[in-house]
Design an enzyme around this catalytic site. Structure first.
Site, short mmCIF file in Angstrom:
data_model
loop_
_atom_site.label_atom_id
_atom_site.label_comp_id
_atom_site.label_asym_id
_atom_site.label_seq_id
_atom_site.Cartn_x
_atom_site.Cartn_y
_atom_site.Cartn_z
N PHE A 128 74.57 -16.47 -58.26
CA PHE A 128 74.94 -16.00 -56.86
C PHE A 128 74.49 -14.36 -56.62
O PHE A 128 73.81 -14.07 -55.60
CB PHE A 128 76.51 -16.01 -56.18
N GLU A 164 91.49 -13.07 -53.54
CA GLU A 164 90.70 -14.18 -54.34
C GLU A 164 91.84 -15.22 -55.24
O GLU A 164 92.93 -14.67 -55.60
CB GLU A 164 89.87 -13.41 -55.55
N GLU A 180 82.00 -26.67 -47.70
CA GLU A 180 82.82 -25.72 -48.76
C GLU A 180 84.12 -25.31 -48.23
O GLU A 180 85.08 -24.79 -48.73
CB GLU A 180 82.21 -24.60 -49.69
N GLU A 240 82.30 -15.34 -47.54
CA GLU A 240 81.17 -16.34 -47.88
C GLU A 240 81.74 -17.53 -48.48
O GLU A 240 81.79 -17.66 -49.77
CB GLU A 240 80.19 -15.79 -48.94
N LYS A 294 70.99 -12.16 -49.34
CA LYS A 294 72.19 -12.55 -48.89
C LYS A 294 73.20 -11.36 -48.86
O LYS A 294 73.88 -11.06 -47.55
CB LYS A 294 73.03 -13.72 -49.48
N TYR A 295 73.24 -10.65 -49.79
CA TYR A 295 74.09 -9.30 -49.84
C TYR A 295 73.87 -8.18 -48.77
O TYR A 295 74.48 -7.58 -48.24
CB TYR A 295 74.42 -8.91 -51.18
#
Ligand SMILES: C[S@@+](CC[C@H](N)C(=O)[O-])C[C@H]1O[C@@H](n2cnc3c(N)ncnc32)[C@H](O)[C@@H]1O
Length: 390
Positions: free
Chosen positions: A54, A120, A178, A169, A60-61
């Protein structure tokens, strides 16, 4: 032989080589037309190699950093300068969005403090995050790591503070697959947030288009007996009622993708079920076609207010160039269907949820002047073959 020589000559030309020999193209080669079961980062803990892949995404970032920067810029930062700005990264992984959030804040160059909570649930990612919080000078004194499912976050984790911006994300190839809505809505509705808490992303829309590809269809039927990824054989019914992430190559999208449904954060309805009838725009194609399933993609508005906006997209009409974190998702048809010249295709798609499961059901209808010519059965009724676990 002369034909082969000509093809080799074309392949060696700069304009072709520049497209086919990029790092991105080389990385994608082993994935071409290879069906993968979609990740379930909510149910499963991702491996480090996944995070590493990723993190190589060059687009993306950068987009997320831009979105956080724009969000900070539009906030009223004058009210109480002694209170830090609180950013929660929901599903922080190994921390790239934590880093980008801090960088966005530094970019603003304002005399305020920032507090970032890295949330997380994956214990091994948490160990990595904790080490970053201890040793990375940019993180020290700013980042607090919280080992929790974001749906269980409470005020004690945040030392009584309220979140100004949630950065997450949790998106799949079809946007919501997801279970980003199932994770973000409870967090936004919790005591940790206020009515002015901003979510990045703010909104995502799923798109669908029919696809013609004997190759993808054959690959799906093979999942019945010999799956590529070494997983258990699925049996024919399950194989053809499961969606797959795939970098398509020997496949042709036959119609322009159309929006299917969207999710907003904060939500406008607590109902996370969706039903869509998607009428494909008639094609001025020269003859009959055969379609073998549907391709799902998404666009996401990371942040938008007034003139400022920042989005990411894997829908072909608006693709974020250079971004490779997501491949499209393929919903197969049990049997291919023929679309005679002059007829139209409509698709019905459902997102359903019950008892800790979310699943999709889908079917397609071929029609001309109000008359149904052909129709697939409804695939995956009641999630009997495939579902995502909450
Ligand atoms: C697609 S990864 C993205 C990781 C990282 N933000 C990045 O962009 O590289 C999603 C991450 O969210 C975490 N996650 C998913 N659902 C979560 C939940 N309900 N609570 C906490 N973490 C979650 C997963 O463990 C995973 O690390």
């Amino acid at each position: 032989m002369s034909y082969l020589q000509y093809i080799r000559h074309l392949r060696a030309r700069d304009e072709i080589a520049n497209v086919l020999d990029t790092e991105e193209a080389t990385m994608e080669t082993p994935y071409l037309d290879s069906l993968q079961r979609p990740l379930q980062p909510l149910k499963d803990h991702l491996e480090f190699s996944m995070y590493e892949t990723f993190e190589k995404d060059p687009v993306k970032y950068a987009k997320y950093q831009e979105a956080v920067y724009l969000a900070l810029k539009t906030m009223d930062l004058t009210s109480d300068s002694s209170k830090p700005i609180v950013i929660a990264v929901a599903g922080a992984g190994r921390g790239p969005l934590v880093m980008r959030s801090i960088q966005a804040f530094r970019q603003l160059q304002i005399p305020l403090k920032i507090q970032v909570y890295a949330l997380e649930k994956n214990p091994s990612a948490v160990v990595y995050l904790e080490s970053m919080a201890q040793h990375n000078p940019l993180w020290q004194g700013i980042v607090t790591v919280v080992n929790t499912d974001v749906r269980q976050l409470n005020q004690d984790h945040l030392h009584g503070r309220k979140i100004d911006i949630i950065v997450s994300e949790l998106l799949g190839s079809f946007g919501d697959n997801e279970l980003s809505p199932e994770c973000l809505d409870p967090l936004l509705a919790s005591e940790c947030c206020t009515s002015s808490t901003i979510s990045i992303p703010m909104q995502y829309t799923s798109f669908l288009a029919p696809v013609s590809s004997c190759r993808l269809h054959t690959e799906a039927t093979q999942q019945a007996q010999v799956p590529h990824d070494g997983a258990q054989p699925l049996g024919m019914q399950r194989a053809m009622e499961t969606s797959y992430v795939v970098r398509t190559h020997s496949a042709s999208q036959t119609h322009i993708e159309q929006p299917c449904w969207k999710f907003d954060h904060p939500c406008t309805t607590s109902n996370k079920e969706r039903t869509a009838r998607v009428d494909m725009a008639p094609e001025s194609s020269s003859g009959p076609i055969t379609i073998h399933g549907l391709l799902g993609t998404f666009t996401a508005v990371l942040f938008a207010k007034g003139e400022s906006s920042c989005d990411i997209s894997i829908a072909p009409h608006h693709f974020s160039k250079g971004m490779f974190s997501w491949f499209p998702i393929y919903f197969p048809f049990r049997e291919p269907i023929r679309v005679p010249e002059g007829s139209n295709v409509s698709v019905k798609m459902w997102r359903k949820t019950m008892e800790g499961r979310v699943w999709y059901e889908w079917c397609a209808i071929v029609h001309r002047k109000g008359e149904i010519i052909e129709m697939t059965p409804i695939h995956n009724p009641n999630g009997r073959s495939s579902y995502v676990s909450m």
